[in-house]
Design a protein around this motif. Sequence first.
Motif, PDB file in Angstrom:
ATOM      1  N   THR A 139       0.308 114.057 -37.682  1.00 44.18           N
ATOM      2  CA  THR A 139       0.232 115.265 -38.516  1.00 44.18           C
ATOM      3  C   THR A 139      -0.957 116.149 -38.159  1.00 44.18           C
ATOM      4  O   THR A 139      -0.925 117.353 -38.383  1.00 44.18           O
ATOM      5  CB  THR A 139       0.147 114.891 -40.011  1.00 44.18           C
ATOM      6  OG1 THR A 139      -1.034 114.116 -40.233  1.00 44.18           O
ATOM      7  CG2 THR A 139       1.364 114.077 -40.425  1.00 44.18           C
ATOM      8  N   THR A 140      -2.024 115.566 -37.611  1.00 43.75           N
ATOM      9  CA  THR A 140      -3.225 116.348 -37.280  1.00 43.75           C
ATOM     10  C   THR A 140      -3.476 116.462 -35.783  1.00 43.75           C
ATOM     11  O   THR A 140      -4.157 117.383 -35.340  1.00 43.75           O
ATOM     12  CB  THR A 140      -4.468 115.711 -37.925  1.00 43.75           C
ATOM     13  OG1 THR A 140      -4.704 114.421 -37.325  1.00 43.75           O
ATOM     14  CG2 THR A 140      -4.295 115.557 -39.420  1.00 43.75           C
ATOM     15  N   GLY A 141      -2.954 115.523 -35.014  1.00 38.95           N
ATOM     16  CA  GLY A 141      -3.232 115.504 -33.587  1.00 38.95           C
ATOM     17  C   GLY A 141      -4.541 114.826 -33.239  1.00 38.95           C
ATOM     18  O   GLY A 141      -4.887 114.691 -32.061  1.00 38.95           O
ATOM     19  N   TYR A 142      -5.290 114.414 -34.255  1.00 35.66           N
ATOM     20  CA  TYR A 142      -6.573 113.736 -34.052  1.00 35.66           C
ATOM     21  C   TYR A 142      -6.490 112.275 -34.490  1.00 35.66           C
ATOM     22  O   TYR A 142      -5.579 111.880 -35.227  1.00 35.66           O
ATOM     23  CB  TYR A 142      -7.682 114.427 -34.855  1.00 35.66           C
ATOM     24  CG  TYR A 142      -8.076 115.784 -34.342  1.00 35.66           C
ATOM     25  CD1 TYR A 142      -8.931 115.914 -33.256  1.00 35.66           C
ATOM     26  CD2 TYR A 142      -7.587 116.938 -34.949  1.00 35.66           C
ATOM     27  CE1 TYR A 142      -9.301 117.165 -32.776  1.00 35.66           C
ATOM     28  CE2 TYR A 142      -7.947 118.198 -34.482  1.00 35.66           C
ATOM     29  CZ  TYR A 142      -8.805 118.299 -33.394  1.00 35.66           C
ATOM     30  OH  TYR A 142      -9.162 119.535 -32.925  1.00 35.66           O
ATOM     31  N   SER A 143      -7.450 111.494 -34.048  1.00 40.06           N
ATOM     32  CA  SER A 143      -7.579 110.136 -34.543  1.00 40.06           C
ATOM     33  C   SER A 143      -7.852 110.186 -36.043  1.00 40.06           C
ATOM     34  O   SER A 143      -8.585 111.064 -36.517  1.00 40.06           O
ATOM     35  CB  SER A 143      -8.740 109.426 -33.836  1.00 40.06           C
ATOM     36  OG  SER A 143      -9.107 108.236 -34.522  1.00 40.06           O
ATOM     37  N   PRO A 144      -7.286 109.263 -36.827  1.00 38.84           N
ATOM     38  CA  PRO A 144      -7.608 109.241 -38.262  1.00 38.84           C
ATOM     39  C   PRO A 144      -9.048 108.804 -38.528  1.00 38.84           C
ATOM     40  O   PRO A 144      -9.555 108.979 -39.641  1.00 38.84           O
ATOM     41  CB  PRO A 144      -6.610 108.225 -38.833  1.00 38.84           C
ATOM     42  CG  PRO A 144      -6.212 107.376 -37.683  1.00 38.84           C
ATOM     43  CD  PRO A 144      -6.272 108.255 -36.465  1.00 38.84           C
ATOM     44  N   TYR A 145      -9.701 108.262 -37.496  1.00 38.03           N
ATOM     45  CA  TYR A 145     -11.086 107.805 -37.640  1.00 38.03           C
ATOM     46  C   TYR A 145     -12.029 108.933 -37.200  1.00 38.03           C
ATOM     47  O   TYR A 145     -11.975 109.392 -36.056  1.00 38.03           O
ATOM     48  CB  TYR A 145     -11.326 106.548 -36.796  1.00 38.03           C
ATOM     49  CG  TYR A 145     -10.540 105.364 -37.294  1.00 38.03           C
ATOM     50  CD1 TYR A 145     -11.063 104.509 -38.255  1.00 38.03           C
ATOM     51  CD2 TYR A 145      -9.247 105.122 -36.832  1.00 38.03           C
ATOM     52  CE1 TYR A 145     -10.325 103.433 -38.742  1.00 38.03           C
ATOM     53  CE2 TYR A 145      -8.502 104.053 -37.313  1.00 38.03           C
ATOM     54  CZ  TYR A 145      -9.047 103.216 -38.262  1.00 38.03           C
ATOM     55  OH  TYR A 145      -8.315 102.157 -38.744  1.00 38.03           O
ATOM     56  N   PRO A 146     -12.882 109.416 -38.101  1.00 39.40           N
ATOM     57  CA  PRO A 146     -13.746 110.563 -37.777  1.00 39.40           C
ATOM     58  C   PRO A 146     -14.755 110.245 -36.690  1.00 39.40           C
ATOM     59  O   PRO A 146     -15.290 109.138 -36.618  1.00 39.40           O
ATOM     60  CB  PRO A 146     -14.444 110.859 -39.109  1.00 39.40           C
ATOM     61  CG  PRO A 146     -14.386 109.571 -39.868  1.00 39.40           C
ATOM     62  CD  PRO A 146     -13.106 108.906 -39.459  1.00 39.40           C
ATOM     63  N   GLY A 147     -15.006 111.221 -35.831  1.00 36.89           N
ATOM     64  CA  GLY A 147     -15.972 111.052 -34.750  1.00 36.89           C
ATOM     65  C   GLY A 147     -17.398 111.150 -35.260  1.00 36.89           C
ATOM     66  O   GLY A 147     -17.744 112.051 -36.029  1.00 36.89           O
ATOM     67  N   ASN A 148     -18.237 110.252 -34.818  1.00 36.24           N
ATOM     68  CA  ASN A 148     -19.622 110.193 -35.286  1.00 36.24           C
ATOM     69  C   ASN A 148     -20.494 111.166 -34.507  1.00 36.24           C
ATOM     70  O   ASN A 148     -20.627 111.058 -33.287  1.00 36.24           O
ATOM     71  CB  ASN A 148     -20.151 108.760 -35.124  1.00 36.24           C
ATOM     72  CG  ASN A 148     -21.575 108.609 -35.613  1.00 36.24           C
ATOM     73  OD1 ASN A 148     -22.051 109.412 -36.410  1.00 36.24           O
ATOM     74  ND2 ASN A 148     -22.256 107.578 -35.138  1.00 36.24           N
ATOM     75  N   ALA A 149     -21.112 112.115 -35.213  1.00 37.16           N
ATOM     76  CA  ALA A 149     -22.007 113.088 -34.576  1.00 37.16           C
ATOM     77  C   ALA A 149     -23.459 112.623 -34.564  1.00 37.16           C
ATOM     78  O   ALA A 149     -24.346 113.328 -34.098  1.00 37.16           O
ATOM     79  CB  ALA A 149     -21.907 114.439 -35.284  1.00 37.16           C
ATOM     80  N   ASN A 150     -23.714 111.432 -35.121  1.00 35.08           N
ATOM     81  CA  ASN A 150     -25.039 110.805 -35.062  1.00 35.08           C
ATOM     82  C   ASN A 150     -26.126 111.577 -35.808  1.00 35.08           C
ATOM     83  O   ASN A 150     -27.282 111.623 -35.367  1.00 35.08           O
ATOM     84  CB  ASN A 150     -25.471 110.583 -33.612  1.00 35.08           C
ATOM     85  CG  ASN A 150     -25.472 109.120 -33.237  1.00 35.08           C
ATOM     86  OD1 ASN A 150     -25.138 108.265 -34.047  1.00 35.08           O
ATOM     87  ND2 ASN A 150     -25.842 108.826 -32.014  1.00 35.08           N
ATOM     88  N   ASN A 151     -25.755 112.170 -36.909  1.00 35.15           N
ATOM     89  CA  ASN A 151     -26.719 112.761 -37.841  1.00 35.15           C
ATOM     90  C   ASN A 151     -26.355 112.222 -39.218  1.00 35.15           C
ATOM     91  O   ASN A 151     -25.182 112.263 -39.605  1.00 35.15           O
ATOM     92  CB  ASN A 151     -26.639 114.286 -37.826  1.00 35.15           C
ATOM     93  CG  ASN A 151     -26.960 114.856 -36.455  1.00 35.15           C
ATOM     94  OD1 ASN A 151     -28.107 115.012 -36.083  1.00 35.15           O
ATOM     95  ND2 ASN A 151     -25.916 115.170 -35.697  1.00 35.15           N
TER      96      ASN A 151
END
Length: 710
Positions: A438-450
């Motif tokens: 439905t989104t085209g992205y992984s359901p797991y959010p990417g960590n931006a390290n902040n």
Amino acid sequence: MVNLTYAAQLLPLLLLSPTSIKSSENKNSVVLANGFTATHLNLRPSFLPRGGSLDNNKSALASSASAIESDVGPAMEVISQGNWDLLSDRGKAALSRLILYDMSSGNDGQKHVYGEWPEAGVQDEEKCMLAEQIADLDGSYPGGLPAYLSKAKTLLKESADGTNPFEEFEASVPEGESLSFEEPNANPHTGMTFTEAEQAGLTGIGDTVFVLVAGGLGERLGYSGIKLSLETNLCTNKCYLEVYAKYIQAMQRMAHLKTGKDHIRIPLVIMTSGDTDPLTRQLLKDNNNFGFDEGQVMIVKQDKVCALKDGNAGLSMKSKWEIETKPHGHGDVHHLLYREGLVDKWYNEGKKHVIFLQDTNALVINSVLPTLGVSIAKSFHMNSICIPRLAGEAAGAIARLEHKTDPEKSLVINVEYNQLDPLLSSQGDCKGDVADPTTGYSPYPGNANNIVIEMGAYAKTLRGEDQGVVIEFVNPKYKDETRTEFKKPTRLECMMQDIPKLFQKEMGSEANIGFTLFDRWFTFSPAKNSLEAGVEDVGKGGTAPGTMSSAESDKYIQNQRKLKFAGVDINVTEEKDLVQIAGIPVTPGPRVILCPGFAITQQEVVEKIEGGKITDRSTLVLEGEDLKVKNLDLDGALVIRTGHDCDVTVDGLVVRNTGYDLSEVPEGADVPEEVAIRGYTMNKSEAMEITITEPGKYHIGADGEVNKLE
């Protein structure tokens, strides 16, 4: 013959008792190992036995004032009396500690460090230097070298055996919030709008502390200086440290207005390393602390750790008389804050949140306030700033790891991309790291390290047994499939984002850890790669080269979108509109910089900007807390800077001039590093510049004349 019984009896004490006292100011003071004492003490602790205090250990230290000579039996079996007499007390203590540990392990894995020394009178200075280095390394690591080497042997064996660290866990998507600057409606799954989150964040800005992790040089970028000194953009030429400083100061001024308390100060701590410390201090000194008050900026310096040459954790030597060292990682920041007593100090002062930032991602400042607001609204103990992540992307992801048998061991934490796919492939539908259709992205959010951490939970966790020393890992590059020899020396590493393991240990299931997701354009465009590496990435189809030029371009595009949101007639650069300069796709313009002193919230942007139009070739820089711009007609370059207590309204201003443009640096040209890493210079041919510093109320009309009203 070595007395192994004697050694084995002392080994548990060696592993449990870290170095007690170390003075960086006085090289003659003694680093105390268990069973050894000194003839004098410096009472400033560097590392104390876990759970202990300096007062509790004073009597034990003082009671054995001459124990160094009497407890060195194992060392004297391999070090001659003549060589032993050359060493300082701290050198003797640390060397004895290393030898005793080595003998107790039964394999003499470190004998290449201390064995076969020439007789006294030959290379004596080198022997002393090595002993002092061993003392420094022993004193800078909790538990000393024995603890470091013991951990290393365990982790290296697990690595060689291919041990799966997540075998006892199953992954799921954790609780979090998804926010969009341009979307007025709340996410139906999480419940907050961007505006609501930002307004909630404003309620807590006066009770925050910032920590900037800046232990690395810019070598990967092709720059020999510190990354904090790099210019974020060529329109203002402000470096990363100045941008962060001005953002914190803008938050502080807003806190004054919100609370009426002019005494509020938001502290900044910078974690440096041996490589970056003197240059960071000089950068601050040369720029008058970038406007911070005396004592508002504090520096903590991390130490390097020993490099390891093989799977037996043998110390790697740069030469016969020098141990090779490597960076330990930004995970050191938690223990350093604990060691310096800063977290307890902040907690006692009533500070509520600590905000951790990386050194070269200028976009992240946009997401600080809404992330803080989410933390307050959802009572998160830790909140990671995240971005949408493509399935399979080489970026860590935030996941909830459910322990299969013990719920108290479950936690929310960053999982590296090379571990995420095997983990997901072993559970559920076994499809691995795949996109949500439905989104085209992984359901797991990417960590931006902040990250944003709540102070009470943080203080409680750091007071625990580990004192902020996060779980470490090794990442050796093996020569072959036998997994016994390395291509190059490795070391123990640690990451700032692994602190949830300590939260889980100290708080169990009470630890409330989540994330806040933002669009990538809004919060994430780090400068981390050289121009050459970026060009190579683009050649392979990459869209995020991570160069100085792409980071600068993304800053302009972000501000284009903010002005568009506020109602300005302005084109927002899309991927198809990018133009290549020095091999990197960048925006053709307009180049827009909204300084922190102008606006740090969505509400400010909307209230201070009204109407107007800006052409693609234009450049706009706005700085001033009481500056408002209406119906601007810009075709060229305009820079407006106003000081404190300067209420300035610009209405109907028409600007026509040559403006600014970029010139690509010819291949092979001899230019400074800071120019070479971008591949272009900015020609500032002509601009209208308006600077107002005298307090008062002003109006600027179509012709650009400044009229003081009162």
